[in-house]
Design a protein around this motif. Structure first.
Motif, PDB file in Angstrom:
ATOM      1  N   SER A  24     -35.804  75.968 -42.926  1.00 13.19           N
ATOM      2  CA  SER A  24     -34.615  75.228 -43.309  1.00 13.19           C
ATOM      3  C   SER A  24     -34.962  74.041 -44.207  1.00 13.19           C
ATOM      4  O   SER A  24     -35.911  73.305 -43.936  1.00 13.19           O
ATOM      5  CB  SER A  24     -33.896  74.709 -42.058  1.00 13.19           C
ATOM      6  OG  SER A  24     -32.813  73.883 -42.407  1.00 13.19           O
ATOM      7  N   THR A  26     -32.453  71.932 -44.862  1.00  7.80           N
ATOM      8  CA  THR A  26     -31.510  70.940 -44.341  1.00  7.80           C
ATOM      9  C   THR A  26     -31.739  70.859 -42.840  1.00  7.80           C
ATOM     10  O   THR A  26     -32.189  71.817 -42.215  1.00  7.80           O
ATOM     11  CB  THR A  26     -30.055  71.344 -44.612  1.00  7.80           C
ATOM     12  OG1 THR A  26     -29.808  72.625 -44.021  1.00  7.80           O
ATOM     13  CG2 THR A  26     -29.795  71.425 -46.104  1.00  7.80           C
ATOM     14  N   SER A  34     -34.985  67.598 -41.969  1.00  7.06           N
ATOM     15  CA  SER A  34     -35.549  68.921 -42.219  1.00  7.06           C
ATOM     16  C   SER A  34     -37.069  68.821 -42.151  1.00  7.06           C
ATOM     17  O   SER A  34     -37.631  67.728 -42.310  1.00  7.06           O
ATOM     18  CB  SER A  34     -35.123  69.442 -43.591  1.00  7.06           C
ATOM     19  OG  SER A  34     -35.867  68.807 -44.622  1.00  7.06           O
TER      20      SER A  34
END
Length: 533
Positions: A24, A26, A34
């Protein structure tokens, strides 16, 4: 040396939570940032100046006992004067344990260096998880020979008390294990270091602390063993809140477990109806007993305590209270100005649960970053891989038997390959035409034709396997090559970084390996690296 970068999903047996987190860009709802955000460097938390000063004093004394170098003491002074910390930790183990422990250490050093270069002074800290009581995870190390992975296990003499692993003395049995290591590793400066660190009178924590401090002395690593009274006294406010806010913390963790389950994830740490975040060290036996809620009271083993009795005990003997996996990082980040914690897959999954504990006790959440994940490929193994056109992903996605068959098939004479390919292609083309016609005549006839065609294709594949097996028997080196690849890179279906002791590579490559790991532990490759050394 050169490197290859693979997505983290090439690794087998990853939990879905860690895989989603690692890929990820984010922040997932369970983490403040993150995994590849750089914001943590500018978010060094403030801690009580008195705590910071006391910690620095304790670290000077402790790291002197580990034989730390000048750069470590310079970093402790930087910590005293306001620098942030990048922290990792691991259970204390025999001869430094598996490779991934050194990968974690290299990562905290790299992160601290990068943050400092960006204008945010940071120091690297390694937290010895010396309060763990699982001796079975600490008393052995695996080292490969040419044909086998050997497990060296420490034989402890006398009646063992159920005390923390960190406080267990190695005893005379460590000499026999050092002799075994000598046979496998051969003489050299690293074996000399092992003999100096792992002495009969040393405890697991002392030996491990000396070793990792020495291996990373040039990089100023600070090592902390917080199991003692002084450290627990500094962290007592966290332990106190774990007692006084037990019900609210339990409710928050139970709610988080439900949220994780609804999102398709599973919890790493079981939160039972009566569980708490603390262990109590038995005063007589030294056993680490889980503290459980029982109505308004608490139990540990066969004894019952009131909340007031526990609070009085905490004030008098704080070292008798030990945080569990979900509280340990919170305890750590109360006494250290931790900007980021570097962890492996399981630890990062813990943090999805620990987030609610952080919020309730500290009012903030420490970002967690993934450690370096890598496979080390030596020249002889790299040569075999190149000769047979085998990649690391081939190994991680295949069984040894499957790879051996593939090598056999590839080594067939050109004439045999052509005949098998011609027969297979012709059979497949004819069966497609025939089954299509039968489907057009009658649906039931078409289904029967599909079954019969499948059996014919199976027999064609069987001919290929027979030819490959014959070639394997004819060229025995092919099987040896396949076995060597798996032994060195993916032994017994376990990642090299988890199965093979760091001692094996440190004995062969020494300080150069340490420097290489630190240099390459940045996260420009957000996945798994192959180092061709």
């Amino acid at each position: 040396m050169h490197t290859e970068c693979f997505p983290i999903t090439v690794l087998p047996h990853l939990s879905r939570l860690f895989a989603d987190y690692a890929q990820s860009h984010t922040a997932l709802p369970y983490y403040p940032l993150s995994p590849y955000s750089q914001e943590w460097a500018s978010r060094s938390p403030s801690i009580d100046p008195a705590v910071r000063s006391s910690i620095a004093d304790l670290l000077v004394e402790q790291n002197r006992s580990f034989g730390a170098g000048e750069k470590t003491f310079a970093n402790i002074e930087r910590l005293r004067n306001g620098a942030g910390a990048v922290v990792t930790g691991q259970q204390v183990t025999l001869f430094g344990g598996p490779l991934f422990t050194f990968f974690k250490t290299a990562t905290v050093i790299r992160k601290a260096l990068d943050a400092t270069a960006a204008g945010y002074p940071h120091v690297p800290i390694f937290w010895l998880a010396s309060e763990d009581h699982d001796l079975a995870e600490a008393d052995h190390v695996a080292l490969p020979s040419r044909h086998e992975l050997h497990t060296l296990k420490l034989a402890l003499t006398g009646e063992m008390q159920p005390a923390s692993v960190g406080g267990v003395k190695l005893g005379p049995g460590v000499r026999a294990v050092l002799d075994q290591a000598m046979e496998l590793l051969g003489p050299g400066s690293f074996l000399d270091a092992l003999e100096q660190c792992y002495t009969p009178d040393a405890t697991f924590a002392q030996a491990f602390g000396r070793l990792i401090s020495g291996m990373f002395a040039a990089h100023g690593l600070i090592v902390i063993d917080a199991a003692g009274r002084d450290f627990h006294a500094l962290g007592a406010p966290v332990l106190q809140q774990a007692i006084t806010q037990a019900d609210a913390l339990h409710e928050a963790l139970t709610q988080r477990d439900r949220e994780l389950a609804e999102a398709g994830y599973h919890s790493q740490v079981l939160v039972g109806p009566q569980s708490s975040l603390l262990f109590l060290i038995d005063a007589e036996m030294g056993a680490r007993l889980p503290l459980r809620r029982k109505g308004e009271d608490w139990t540990a083993g066969r004894k019952t305590y009131t909340t007031d009795a526990l609070l009085e005990m905490l004030q008098a003997e704080p070292e008798r209270f030990s945080p569990n996996a979900l509280l340990r990082a919170v305890f750590q980040d109360f006494i250290l100005p931790t900007s980021a914690y570097v962890g492996g897959p399981a630890e990062i999954a813990y943090f999805a649960q620990s987030q609610v504990v952080y919020e309730k006790i500290l009012g903030r959440v420490t970002p967690v970053l993934p450690r370096l994940s890598a496979t080390l490929i030596e020249p002889a193994i790299a040569e075999v891989m190149a000769r047979h056109e085998i990649s690391l992903t081939d190994l991680l996605s295949s069984r040894p038997e499957e790879l051996a068959h593939r090598l056999g098939a590839r080594s067939l004479p050109i004439e045999g390959k052509k005949k098998l390919a011609s027969a297979g292609n012709a059979l497949d083309e004819e069966l497609k035409t025939l089954t299509a016609w039968m489907h057009a005549v009658d649906a039931g006839l078409g289904r029967s034709a599909d079954v019969a065609a499948s059996k014919m294709r199976y027999q064609m594949n069987r001919l290929r396997r027979l030819a490959a097996n014959f070639q394997l028997q004819k060229e025995a080196s092919l099987r040896r090559h396949a076995d060597a690849l798996y032994l060195n890179l993916y032994p017994h279906d376990h990642l090299q970084e988890r199965a093979v002791g760091a001692a094996f590579f440190l004995s062969r490559y020494g300080d150069g390996l340490v420097d290489m790991l630190v240099e390459n532990a940045a996260q420009e490759c957000p996945g798994h690296k192959a180092f061709y050394i």
